[in-house]
Write a protein that holds these residues in place. Structure first.
Motif, short mmCIF file in Angstrom:
data_model
loop_
_atom_site.label_atom_id
_atom_site.label_comp_id
_atom_site.label_asym_id
_atom_site.label_seq_id
_atom_site.Cartn_x
_atom_site.Cartn_y
_atom_site.Cartn_z
N ASP A 1 -9.43 -22.89 22.92
CA ASP A 1 -10.56 -22.16 22.62
C ASP A 1 -12.10 -23.25 21.76
OD1 ASP A 1 -10.90 -20.02 23.02
OD2 ASP A 1 -10.03 -19.23 21.76
N ASN A 2 -10.69 -24.64 20.86
CA ASN A 2 -11.49 -25.05 20.28
C ASN A 2 -10.25 -26.51 20.29
OD1 ASN A 2 -13.21 -26.54 17.83
ND2 ASN A 2 -11.74 -24.99 16.58
N ILE A 3 -10.75 -28.00 19.47
CA ILE A 3 -10.04 -28.61 19.30
C ILE A 3 -10.19 -29.17 17.93
CG2 ILE A 3 -8.88 -30.71 20.31
CD1 ILE A 3 -8.93 -29.74 22.79
N GLU A 4 -9.40 -29.18 16.78
CA GLU A 4 -9.82 -30.64 15.62
C GLU A 4 -9.52 -31.35 16.43
OE1 GLU A 4 -9.76 -28.28 12.31
OE2 GLU A 4 -10.27 -26.05 13.26
N GLU A 5 -9.86 -32.32 15.61
CA GLU A 5 -8.63 -34.42 15.73
C GLU A 5 -9.55 -34.47 14.17
OE1 GLU A 5 -10.33 -36.62 19.19
OE2 GLU A 5 -11.14 -34.71 20.21
N TYR A 6 -8.40 -35.41 14.20
CA TYR A 6 -8.96 -36.04 12.58
C TYR A 6 -7.78 -37.50 13.22
CZ TYR A 6 -9.41 -31.83 10.57
OH TYR A 6 -9.59 -30.25 10.67
N ASP A 7 -8.39 -38.44 12.49
CA ASP A 7 -7.85 -39.58 12.34
C ASP A 7 -6.90 -39.92 10.78
OD1 ASP A 7 -9.15 -40.89 14.74
OD2 ASP A 7 -11.14 -41.70 13.46
N MET A 8 -5.58 -39.77 11.20
CA MET A 8 -4.49 -40.89 10.29
C MET A 8 -4.19 -41.88 10.14
SD MET A 8 -3.26 -36.79 10.98
CE MET A 8 -2.00 -36.83 9.19
N GLU A 9 -3.14 -42.03 9.96
CA GLU A 9 -2.21 -43.42 9.46
C GLU A 9 -1.56 -43.03 10.23
OE1 GLU A 9 0.24 -45.41 5.63
OE2 GLU A 9 -1.49 -44.69 5.34
N LEU A 10 -1.43 -43.80 11.11
CA LEU A 10 -0.20 -44.28 11.83
C LEU A 10 1.63 -44.19 11.60
CD1 LEU A 10 -1.25 -46.91 14.05
CD2 LEU A 10 -1.28 -44.04 14.95
N LEU A 11 2.74 -43.13 11.43
CA LEU A 11 3.49 -43.91 11.60
C LEU A 11 4.48 -44.29 11.93
CD1 LEU A 11 4.21 -39.79 10.37
CD2 LEU A 11 3.38 -41.27 9.10
N SER A 12 5.03 -45.66 11.08
CA SER A 12 5.80 -46.43 12.16
C SER A 12 7.53 -46.47 12.53
CB SER A 12 5.79 -48.63 11.26
OG SER A 12 6.31 -47.91 10.25
N ASP A 13 7.62 -45.01 12.11
CA ASP A 13 8.85 -44.26 12.21
C ASP A 13 9.06 -43.81 13.17
OD1 ASP A 13 8.07 -42.49 10.36
OD2 ASP A 13 9.85 -42.53 9.45
N GLU A 14 7.98 -42.71 14.21
CA GLU A 14 8.16 -41.99 15.00
C GLU A 14 8.90 -42.87 15.87
OE1 GLU A 14 4.95 -38.50 14.20
OE2 GLU A 14 4.78 -40.01 15.60
N LYS A 15 9.19 -42.11 16.97
CA LYS A 15 10.12 -42.88 17.91
C LYS A 15 9.84 -41.44 19.13
CE LYS A 15 11.76 -46.19 15.50
NZ LYS A 15 10.48 -47.14 15.29
N THR A 16 9.29 -40.45 19.16
CA THR A 16 9.50 -39.79 19.90
C THR A 16 8.84 -38.43 19.60
OG1 THR A 16 10.70 -38.35 22.32
CG2 THR A 16 11.64 -38.09 19.54
N PHE A 17 8.23 -37.08 20.67
CA PHE A 17 7.02 -35.74 20.49
C PHE A 17 8.42 -35.35 20.32
CE2 PHE A 17 4.30 -33.34 20.92
CZ PHE A 17 3.63 -33.70 20.51
N ILE A 18 8.32 -34.82 19.15
CA ILE A 18 9.30 -33.35 18.95
C ILE A 18 8.56 -31.87 19.33
CG2 ILE A 18 11.17 -34.87 18.19
CD1 ILE A 18 10.17 -33.60 15.37
N GLU A 19 9.18 -30.44 18.78
CA GLU A 19 8.63 -29.28 18.35
C GLU A 19 8.70 -29.37 17.68
OE1 GLU A 19 9.82 -26.32 22.12
OE2 GLU A 19 8.97 -28.10 23.10
N LYS A 20 8.29 -28.92 16.52
CA LYS A 20 8.78 -27.87 15.76
C LYS A 20 8.93 -26.66 15.33
CE LYS A 20 7.18 -31.12 12.34
NZ LYS A 20 6.67 -31.15 10.56
N TYR A 21 9.83 -26.05 14.72
CA TYR A 21 9.48 -24.57 14.30
C TYR A 21 9.78 -24.18 13.14
CZ TYR A 21 11.29 -25.07 19.00
OH TYR A 21 11.45 -25.80 20.55
#
Length: 69
Positions: free
Chosen positions: A49-69
């Motif tokens: 229904d809606n997408i909100e987009e924000y520019d954020m500072e890049l995190l250099s230590d991220e290595k993958t895409f995960i699911e948070k619970y």
């Protein structure tokens, strides 16, 4: 979303919120992020229904895409 994000070489995370919304932070090139959004919008098992987009500072230590619970 996780599968598509990983296939596109994106990093970050996604989680379902209690009210039915989905929250995510995605890092990668603008072209790849737009490809992810396009894949999400063409999905037959979800409704966006809606997408909100924000520019954020890049995190250099991220290595993958995960699911948070």
């Amino acid at each position: 979303m996780t599968y598509n994000a990983r296939n596109l070489g994106l990093t970050g995370w996604v989680r379902n919120l209690y009210d039915g919304r989905v929250e995510a932070e995605v890092q990668g090139s603008e072209v790849r992020i737009m490809a992810l959004l396009k894949k999400m919008q063409s999905g037959s098992f979800i409704r966006i229904d809606n997408i909100e987009e924000y520019d954020m500072e890049l995190l250099s230590d991220e290595k993958t895409f995960i699911e948070k619970y």
